[in-house]
Design an enzyme around this catalytic site. Structure first.
Site, short mmCIF file in Angstrom:
data_model
loop_
_atom_site.label_atom_id
_atom_site.label_comp_id
_atom_site.label_asym_id
_atom_site.label_seq_id
_atom_site.Cartn_x
_atom_site.Cartn_y
_atom_site.Cartn_z
N ASP A 13 75.97 79.58 11.73
CA ASP A 13 77.38 80.02 11.59
C ASP A 13 77.55 81.48 11.98
OD1 ASP A 13 78.17 77.47 10.40
OD2 ASP A 13 77.16 78.18 8.59
N LYS A 16 77.86 81.55 17.47
CA LYS A 16 77.21 81.22 18.74
C LYS A 16 78.21 80.71 19.77
CE LYS A 16 74.27 78.58 16.52
NZ LYS A 16 74.51 79.03 15.14
N ASN A 38 75.73 68.04 12.85
CA ASN A 38 75.67 68.88 11.64
C ASN A 38 75.86 70.35 12.00
OD1 ASN A 38 73.21 68.97 13.01
ND2 ASN A 38 71.99 69.25 11.17
N GLY A 40 78.17 73.35 14.15
CA GLY A 40 79.58 73.54 14.45
C GLY A 40 79.82 74.85 15.16
N HIS A 41 80.64 74.82 16.21
CA HIS A 41 81.02 76.04 16.92
C HIS A 41 82.55 76.10 16.96
CE1 HIS A 41 76.94 76.49 18.12
NE2 HIS A 41 76.95 75.52 19.00
N GLN A 223 72.63 75.51 14.35
CA GLN A 223 72.08 76.09 13.11
C GLN A 223 71.54 77.51 13.35
OE1 GLN A 223 70.78 72.69 13.87
NE2 GLN A 223 72.62 71.93 12.93
#
Length: 427
Positions: A13, A16, A38, A40-41, A223
């Site tokens: 988080d 990226k 799993n 998220g961007h 991640q």
């Protein structure tokens, strides 16, 4: 042969998506090499915000070819949901490539993930419940379903039956759940085959040829470093390798072809899920970071745990990834604090420790040792160069760079696509 790896240098988080998007116009291929939905961007394009979970961030750049590599686990229903959402908003997704060797998250993987996590109770890991871990377990146990299996019904049926032999014993005898019928699973998976087929490719061959042709390839990790299955805060980790070495195995590109490794650092620290977090704040400062930084998981929807910047973790990320650069994000969130603490070391059993402890027990008991830096109150979101930043903000960045062990080559000063200061070009 410009091959770049871009990865999270904390617990994920870190922003990226913004970093990948900044490079998008200069990059020919963007490759997700591990994880699944799993991750998220969030990418902001103009006044439009896009939340991506499985698709590479490069899918928003028309000139770029987005690739889902062999190291990713793919939930077809999530994939199509994301593709449909982007298509409805006018985004062309036709250039997407998916490795035929990528493993598929099946409905029984999701079921096993959810019931296992509930069964653990207070010992739960804090997984997203999306079947990621069980799918990687199937891969290692050699009972996994790969994308290419959808095109041979006989093989697909055999593999599903083999996988369910043990899982149904677990579901019925341990968790008191109904057995899952193999035929139903096969029937559902086959419904995805035709739509997936135009995207399926030998991505290892494609990417290596692209590098031989001097194309720019960006490998995008999900991640973060401290969630790596081998190098993270085990067992509170993900089930794959977000670290730089994972790009080689997860995309099929040799390490000699990697030219730069960029770590994404948030100007403070956050984490989602259970596990140790030395600089976590439980006071008004933590609540303020969460509120101002909009710290809610893109995929999980859970509030992120917030804390001050941890230089020990940053140095560790530099070491295990061989980082050549940092991209510092969310510096603007810290505007308004008179003083900003930074963790420079830990105290463990009365001793000062400068590096991340090898022992899980020691890390669990680590207490942060802080140095305090002067803050700033000026709005920095319009800054275009490093010299535009307030003197105290410049000093903060320079201090983090010195503590972390690699140059900070870009700084995020706001959520917008253009709200970034580029100090050194990544390409």
């Amino acid at each position: 042969m410009p091959a770049l790896v871009l990865l999270g240098a904390q617990w994920g988080d870190e922003g990226k998506g913004k970093a990948t998007d900044l490079l998008g116009g200069s990059v020919d291929y963007v490759v997700r090499y591990q994880g699944g939905n799993n991750a998220g961007h969030t990418v902001v394009v103009g006044d439009q915000k896009y939340a991506l979970h499985l698709l590479p961030s490069g899918i928003l750049t028309p000139e770029c070819t987005p690739v889902i590599g062999n190291g990713v686990v793919v939930d077809p229903s999530v994939l199509f949901s994301e593709l449909n959402g982007l298509n409805e908003r006018g985004v062309d997704t036709s250039k997407l490539l998916i490795s035929g060797n990528a493993h598929i998250i099946t409905p029984y993987n999701v079921t096993v993930d959810k019931v296992t996590e509930r069964f653990l109770g207070k010992r739960k890991i804090g997984t997203t419940g999306r079947g990621i871990g069980p799918t990687y377990a199937d891969k290692i146990n050699r009972v996994g379903i790969r994308v290419q299996d959808l095109y041979d019904e006989s093989i697909l049926t055999q593999k599903v039956e083999a996988a369910l032999d043990g899982k149904n014993q677990l579901l019925t005898k341990v968790f008191n759940r109904r057995a899952i019928e193999a035929d139903q699973i096969v029937e559902e998976l086959l419904t995805y085959a035709d739509r997936l087929k135009p995207y399926v490719a030998d991505t290892v061959l494609v990417l290596n040829k692209a590098l031989d042709d001097n194309k720019v390839v960006l490998f995008e990790g999900g991640q973060g470093t401290l969630l790596d299955i081998d190098h993270g805060t085990y067992p509170f980790v993900t089930s794959s390798n977000p670290t730089a070495g994972g790009a080689c195995t997860g995309a099929g590109v040799g390490p000699t072809k990697i030219s730069r490794v960029i770590g994404i650092l948030k100007a403070y620290t956050t984490r989602v899920g259970a596990g140790p977090f030395p600089t976590e704040l439980f006071d008004e400062d933590g609540a303020a970071l969460r509120r101002i930084g909009h710290e809610r998981g893109v995929t999980t929807g859970r509030d992120r745990r917030c804390g001050w910047f941890d230089a020990v973790i940053a140095r560790y990320a530099t070491r295990v990834n061989g980082l050549t650069d940092f991209f510092l994000t969310k510096l603007d969130v810290l505007t308004g604090w008179e003083e900003i603490p930074v963790c420079v070391a830990y105290e463990i059993d009365g001793k000062r420790v400068e590096e991340l402890p090898y022992s899980q027990t020691d890390f669990h008991h680590a207490k942060p040792i802080y140095e305090t830096l002067p803050g700033w109150s000026e709005d920095i979101t319009k800054a275009k160069t490093f010299s535009d930043l307030p003197k105290n903000a410049q000093a903060y960045v320079k201090a983090l760079e010195e503590m972390s062990g690699a140059p900070i080559s870009a700084i995020g000063v706001g959520p917008g696509r253009t709200e970034t200061i580029e100090i050194n070009s990544f390409i």
